[in-house]
Design a protein around this motif. Structure first.
Motif, short mmCIF file in Angstrom:
data_model
loop_
_atom_site.label_atom_id
_atom_site.label_comp_id
_atom_site.label_asym_id
_atom_site.label_seq_id
_atom_site.Cartn_x
_atom_site.Cartn_y
_atom_site.Cartn_z
N PRO A 115 0.86 -1.38 0.03
CA PRO A 115 -0.32 0.00 0.01
C PRO A 115 0.97 1.18 0.09
CG PRO A 115 0.11 -1.25 2.06
CD PRO A 115 0.77 -1.91 1.43
N PRO A 116 0.30 2.44 -0.74
CA PRO A 116 1.28 3.48 -0.35
C PRO A 116 1.25 3.95 0.99
CG PRO A 116 -1.17 4.00 -1.21
CD PRO A 116 -0.79 2.47 -1.11
N SER A 117 2.64 4.69 1.05
CA SER A 117 2.85 5.11 2.49
C SER A 117 2.03 6.43 2.83
CB SER A 117 4.24 5.52 2.26
OG SER A 117 4.57 6.96 1.70
N PRO A 118 1.69 6.71 4.18
CA PRO A 118 0.94 7.64 4.44
C PRO A 118 1.39 9.21 4.10
CG PRO A 118 1.43 6.36 6.33
CD PRO A 118 2.21 5.86 4.96
N ALA A 119 2.67 9.21 3.73
CA ALA A 119 3.14 10.63 3.12
C ALA A 119 2.58 10.73 1.87
CB ALA A 119 4.58 10.67 3.26
N VAL A 120 2.72 9.63 1.18
CA VAL A 120 1.99 9.96 -0.52
C VAL A 120 0.51 10.17 -0.25
CG1 VAL A 120 1.81 8.51 -2.55
CG2 VAL A 120 4.03 8.32 -1.25
N LYS A 169 -1.01 11.43 1.92
CA LYS A 169 -1.26 13.18 2.43
C LYS A 169 -1.09 13.95 1.37
CE LYS A 169 -0.20 16.00 6.21
NZ LYS A 169 0.36 16.18 7.49
N SER A 170 0.03 13.88 0.47
CA SER A 170 0.33 14.62 -0.61
C SER A 170 -0.69 14.35 -1.71
CB SER A 170 1.77 14.00 -1.17
OG SER A 170 1.97 14.82 -2.38
N ALA A 171 -1.17 13.52 -2.03
CA ALA A 171 -2.31 13.16 -3.07
C ALA A 171 -3.31 13.95 -2.84
CB ALA A 171 -2.55 11.60 -3.50
N LYS A 186 -6.96 18.63 -3.10
CA LYS A 186 -7.77 19.78 -2.56
C LYS A 186 -7.44 21.03 -3.30
CE LYS A 186 -8.52 18.06 2.20
NZ LYS A 186 -8.11 18.34 3.51
N THR A 187 -5.95 21.10 -3.80
CA THR A 187 -5.57 22.55 -4.50
C THR A 187 -6.17 22.72 -5.62
OG1 THR A 187 -3.29 22.20 -2.95
CG2 THR A 187 -3.37 23.63 -5.38
N ILE A 188 -6.36 21.48 -6.19
CA ILE A 188 -6.98 21.74 -7.59
C ILE A 188 -8.71 21.67 -7.57
CG2 ILE A 188 -5.18 20.76 -8.82
CD1 ILE A 188 -6.68 18.19 -9.42
N GLU A 189 -9.11 21.70 -6.32
CA GLU A 189 -10.52 21.89 -6.14
C GLU A 189 -11.20 20.49 -6.36
OE1 GLU A 189 -11.87 25.60 -7.31
OE2 GLU A 189 -10.82 26.56 -6.10
N ALA A 190 -10.51 19.46 -6.51
CA ALA A 190 -11.15 18.02 -6.61
C ALA A 190 -11.64 17.45 -5.39
CB ALA A 190 -10.29 17.10 -7.57
#
Length: 74
Positions: free
Chosen positions: A7-12, A14-16, A21-25
């Motif tokens: 599974p992806p790491s929690p940091a990855v 969180k970044s996604a 959120k930044t692109i308002e999706a």
């Protein structure tokens, strides 16, 4: 079991979420927005899909498609 993906790491994750959120999706509560629903239907990375939708709205789709194709080519 050695061939199962990790599974992806929690940091990855969180970044996604931050990027979405930044692109308002995603909204502040991490629910998918109307824009996010449209982005989900496109087989592109979310930021590129948003560029395509903006190109449609601004009536400059051809140059945007050229840019998105060259950016997404691996």
């Amino acid at each position: 079991m050695s061939k199962t993906p990790e599974p992806p790491s929690p940091a990855v994750i969180k970044s996604a979420v931050k990027t979405l959120k930044t692109i308002e999706a995603l909204d502040s509560e991490e629910n998918v927005t109307i824009l996010g629903q449209h982005l989900l239907e496109m087989p592109l990375e979310p930021q590129y899909a948003k560029m395509v939708l903006a190109g449609i709205a601004l009536k400059c789709l051809n140059p945007i498609l050229t840019i998105v194709c060259s950016l997404s080519y691996k």
